[in-house]
Scaffold this active site. Structure first.
Site, PDB file in Angstrom:
ATOM      1  N   CYS A   1     -22.870 -17.121 -27.145  1.00 55.99           N
ATOM      2  CA  CYS A   1     -22.487 -16.131 -28.154  1.00 55.99           C
ATOM      3  C   CYS A   1     -21.070 -16.400 -28.628  1.00 55.99           C
ATOM      4  O   CYS A   1     -20.737 -16.135 -29.771  1.00 55.99           O
ATOM      5  CB  CYS A   1     -22.603 -14.724 -27.599  1.00 55.99           C
ATOM      6  SG  CYS A   1     -21.724 -14.500 -26.064  1.00 55.99           S
TER       7      CYS A   1
ATOM      8  N   GLU B   1     -24.641  -6.051 -27.949  1.00 59.72           N
ATOM      9  CA  GLU B   1     -23.794  -7.248 -27.886  1.00 59.72           C
ATOM     10  C   GLU B   1     -24.526  -8.342 -28.657  1.00 59.72           C
ATOM     11  O   GLU B   1     -25.545  -8.861 -28.188  1.00 59.72           O
ATOM     12  CB  GLU B   1     -23.551  -7.661 -26.441  1.00 59.72           C
ATOM     13  CG  GLU B   1     -22.812  -6.568 -25.694  1.00 59.72           C
ATOM     14  CD  GLU B   1     -22.048  -7.068 -24.473  1.00 59.72           C
ATOM     15  OE1 GLU B   1     -21.216  -6.317 -23.982  1.00 59.72           O
ATOM     16  OE2 GLU B   1     -22.297  -8.203 -24.033  1.00 59.72           O
TER      17      GLU B   1
HETATM   18  P1  NAD Z   1     -33.275 -11.925 -29.666  1.00 58.17           P
HETATM   19  O1  NAD Z   1     -32.697 -10.832 -30.500  1.00 58.17           O
HETATM   20  O2  NAD Z   1     -34.309 -12.789 -30.264  1.00 58.17           O
HETATM   21  O3  NAD Z   1     -33.921 -11.339 -28.328  1.00 58.17           O
HETATM   22  C1  NAD Z   1     -33.174 -10.561 -27.414  1.00 58.17           C
HETATM   23  C2  NAD Z   1     -34.122  -9.648 -26.649  1.00 58.17           C
HETATM   24  O4  NAD Z   1     -34.666  -8.659 -27.526  1.00 58.17           O
HETATM   25  C3  NAD Z   1     -35.300 -10.357 -26.001  1.00 58.17           C
HETATM   26  O5  NAD Z   1     -35.467  -9.860 -24.692  1.00 58.17           O
HETATM   27  C4  NAD Z   1     -36.461  -9.972 -26.911  1.00 58.17           C
HETATM   28  O6  NAD Z   1     -37.717  -9.979 -26.256  1.00 58.17           O
HETATM   29  C5  NAD Z   1     -36.064  -8.560 -27.304  1.00 58.17           C
HETATM   30  N1  NAD Z   1     -36.688  -8.051 -28.536  1.00 58.17           N
HETATM   31  C6  NAD Z   1     -37.147  -8.757 -29.603  1.00 58.17           C
HETATM   32  N2  NAD Z   1     -37.625  -7.895 -30.553  1.00 58.17           N
HETATM   33  C7  NAD Z   1     -37.452  -6.640 -30.069  1.00 58.17           C
HETATM   34  C8  NAD Z   1     -37.726  -5.333 -30.597  1.00 58.17           C
HETATM   35  N3  NAD Z   1     -38.278  -5.158 -31.795  1.00 58.17           N
HETATM   36  N4  NAD Z   1     -37.406  -4.270 -29.838  1.00 58.17           N
HETATM   37  C9  NAD Z   1     -36.818  -4.419 -28.633  1.00 58.17           C
HETATM   38  N5  NAD Z   1     -36.551  -5.625 -28.085  1.00 58.17           N
HETATM   39  C10 NAD Z   1     -36.847  -6.730 -28.795  1.00 58.17           C
HETATM   40  O7  NAD Z   1     -32.029 -12.783 -29.172  1.00 58.17           O
HETATM   41  P2  NAD Z   1     -32.004 -14.084 -28.230  1.00 58.17           P
HETATM   42  O8  NAD Z   1     -32.534 -15.258 -29.001  1.00 58.17           O
HETATM   43  O9  NAD Z   1     -32.589 -13.776 -26.910  1.00 58.17           O
HETATM   44  O10 NAD Z   1     -30.443 -14.278 -28.005  1.00 58.17           O
HETATM   45  C11 NAD Z   1     -29.605 -15.033 -28.843  1.00 58.17           C
HETATM   46  C12 NAD Z   1     -28.617 -14.122 -29.539  1.00 58.17           C
HETATM   47  O11 NAD Z   1     -27.926 -13.338 -28.591  1.00 58.17           O
HETATM   48  C13 NAD Z   1     -27.550 -14.887 -30.302  1.00 58.17           C
HETATM   49  O12 NAD Z   1     -27.341 -14.260 -31.551  1.00 58.17           O
HETATM   50  C14 NAD Z   1     -26.321 -14.715 -29.424  1.00 58.17           C
HETATM   51  O13 NAD Z   1     -25.087 -14.819 -30.103  1.00 58.17           O
HETATM   52  C15 NAD Z   1     -26.535 -13.357 -28.871  1.00 58.17           C
HETATM   53  N6  NAD Z   1     -25.779 -13.157 -27.630  1.00 58.17           N
HETATM   54  C16 NAD Z   1     -24.712 -12.299 -27.660  1.00 58.17           C
HETATM   55  C17 NAD Z   1     -23.947 -12.118 -26.514  1.00 58.17           C
HETATM   56  C18 NAD Z   1     -22.750 -11.199 -26.523  1.00 58.17           C
HETATM   57  O14 NAD Z   1     -22.219 -10.944 -25.460  1.00 58.17           O
HETATM   58  N7  NAD Z   1     -22.306 -10.691 -27.669  1.00 58.17           N
HETATM   59  C19 NAD Z   1     -24.286 -12.791 -25.344  1.00 58.17           C
HETATM   60  C20 NAD Z   1     -25.384 -13.649 -25.339  1.00 58.17           C
HETATM   61  C21 NAD Z   1     -26.129 -13.811 -26.503  1.00 58.17           C
END
Ligand code: NAD
Length: 457
Positions: A263, A229
């Site tokens: 999001c 997502e």
């Molecule tokens: P992010 O991708 O920076 O981090 C998300 C998670 O991934 C964190 O827990 C992080 O520690 C982990 N992570 C980072 N690198 C990784 C790797 N190499 N392997 C595995 N895990 C890893 O995103 P964020 O800043 O936490 O969230 C913001 C984003 O999320 C925005 O783009 C937003 O639109 C999206 N979002 C989408 C929805 C949806 O329902 N579509 C909902 C909420 C947020």
């Protein structure tokens, strides 16, 4: 043991440090979750439901302190933290009500001594890597139905919402979910990456497109269930027959709520040329009424930018828009410190040549573009690699349906925006991800449909 520092993005202060996981502890926890899974799957559903009912009661009991914790570590305005927790209760109720009926074994054929049945068996061990912006919503969209359907869960909260993640674990364990059935992994991206190496049956991720793509590459050849997502660049079109003031008030909230860090925030607005100027004036008026400040204050609407690096993205989008001829109506700058603040910012006269109309801003920044009619609006709305949500404002339902049926988005809105319902599937087109949560489909997604061909000898 390594430690993770937790900061308050509104003040820059360190709140606390917590013990963090490493590759070895992640592997040990994954083995625990594997060993516990058959026992949890064999636990009667009434007992699993009773745990979730008690978890819900814990959220209600501790709501004020949970809201304060979320606000301190994410910078979300306190009223919005309470709104998220109150909204969560309806989601839990939906899962409690629908899990049994939507995953009951179904006979789909029974003739001539041959019976065919579909049984929903749990996936097994589910990994959940979560985002910080709605940590209760996006966490529990996975955790609650995954547990109810008999999976064990390895949950990696965002490093920007770790205290909230630990509170989710505390309340689940207090509610009777065994410690090896729901396990939290604490840390930054490396801990998430270590989770991908484990023997898991499903990986459910919420976060950025860049991380989602990395995860897809890491687990692609494993053939485990993968749901991503991701972000969006969600458009809305305001037709010439819409009330410009009412639409502006609704869309300003849709763009700036949670400091634009949703999001499904409204990220692009197209307005019919006939009402464009009236709409922009009303929009700017509304935005200028949004109070920025201390997220713990009851009247704060614009809180902190949770991740400091996002300030650079906002600065760059503003500079790019200004350089290419956009008209800045309000905002455009970082707020004076302490902490990560950015002014609510409104541009008109934007084009798709500008970054702010192409890439997710994830902040209180919006571009408004004039259009000549429905055809141009649809073309521009679909000119994106994302497709999470899209909306139309018009009193004419037929017109709205004609536009929305042509727009490539997982959720479409008529005279509303920035809205999620537990009863409807939450999914995206294109780079907004694969798979879905919520609705009865978002319960079944934590199961495998097993086909039974039964002939009485
Ligand atoms: P992010 O991708 O920076 O981090 C998300 C998670 O991934 C964190 O827990 C992080 O520690 C982990 N992570 C980072 N690198 C990784 C790797 N190499 N392997 C595995 N895990 C890893 O995103 P964020 O800043 O936490 O969230 C913001 C984003 O999320 C925005 O783009 C937003 O639109 C999206 N979002 C989408 C929805 C949806 O329902 N579509 C909902 C909420 C947020």
């Amino acid at each position: 043991m390594t430690q993770l520092s937790i900061h308050n993005p509104a003040t820059g202060a360190t709140l606390t440090t917590v013990p963090a996981d490493d590759a070895a502890s992640v592997a040990a926890k994954a083995a625990q979750a594997r060993a516990a899974q058959p026992g949890w799957a064999a636990t009667p559903i009434v007992q699993r439901k009773s745990c979730i009912e008690k978890f819900r009661a814990g959220v209600v009991r501790d709501l004020e302190s949970l809201a304060a914790t979320m606000t301190r570590e994410t910078g979300k305005p306190i009223k919005m933290s309470r709104n998220e927790l109150n909204g969560l209760l309806g989601r839990i109720d939906f899962f409690l009500k629908e899990t049994e009926s939507s995953t009951a074994t179904r006979t789909v054929y029974d003739e001539g001594g041959m019976r065919e049945q579909i049984q929903h068996v749990p996936l097994g061990v589910v990994g959940n890597i979560s985002a910080w912006n709605y940590p209760w919503f996006v966490g529990c969209n996975v955790i609650v139905p995954a547990l109810l359907t008999g999976n064990t869960v390895l949950y990696k909260p965002s490093e920007y919402a770790t205290l909230t993640g630990l509170e989710i674990a505390r309340l689940l364990h207090e509610a009777g979910v065994p410690r090896d059935v729901f396990i939290t992994l604490v840390g930054e991206g490396a801990v998430g990456a270590a989770l991908l190496e484990q023997d898991i049956d499903g990986l459910f991720f919420t976060g950025s497109h860049a991380t989602g793509a990395r995860i897809a590459r890491a687990v692609g050849s494993r053939f485990i269930k993968l749901q991503l997502e991701l972000g969006g660049k969600d458009p809305t079109y305001v037709c010439d027959d819409a009330d410009p003031k009412a639409a502006a008030e609704s869309l300003a909230d849709g763009a700036m709520y949670n400091t634009g860090q949703s999001c499904c925030s409204v990220e692009r607005i197209y307005v019919h040329e006939k009402i464009h100027d009236a709409f922009v004036a009303a929009f700017v008026d509304t935005v200028n009424g949004f109070k920025a400040g201390d997220p713990m204050s009851e009247d704060t609407y614009i809180g902190a930018i949770t991740r400091a690096p996002q300030l650079d993205v906002l600065d760059a989008q503003v500079a790019d828009a200004r350089a290419k001829g956009a008209v800045l109506h309000t905002g455009g700058n970082r707020l004076a410190g302490p902490g990560n603040g950015f002014e609510a910012t409104v541009f008109s006269n934007v084009t798709h040549g500008m970054e702010l109309m192409k890439e997710e801003s994830f902040g209180p920044l919006i571009g408004i573009q004039k259009v000549s009619g429905d055809e141009e609006a649809v073309k521009l709305m679909n000119d994106t690699r994302y497709g999470l949500t899209a909306g139309v404002y018009t009193p004419d339902r037929q017109r709205a349906e004609a536009v929305l049926s042509k727009v490539n988005a997982g959720s479409v809105y008529w005279n509303c925006c920035d809205r999620v319902s537990p009863r409807l599937p939450w999914s995206g087109y294109g780079d907004s991800g694969v798979g879905l949560t919520l609705s009865t489909y978002g319960i079944q997604t934590f199961t495998r449909p097993k086909a039974w061909h039964l002939r009485q000898a």
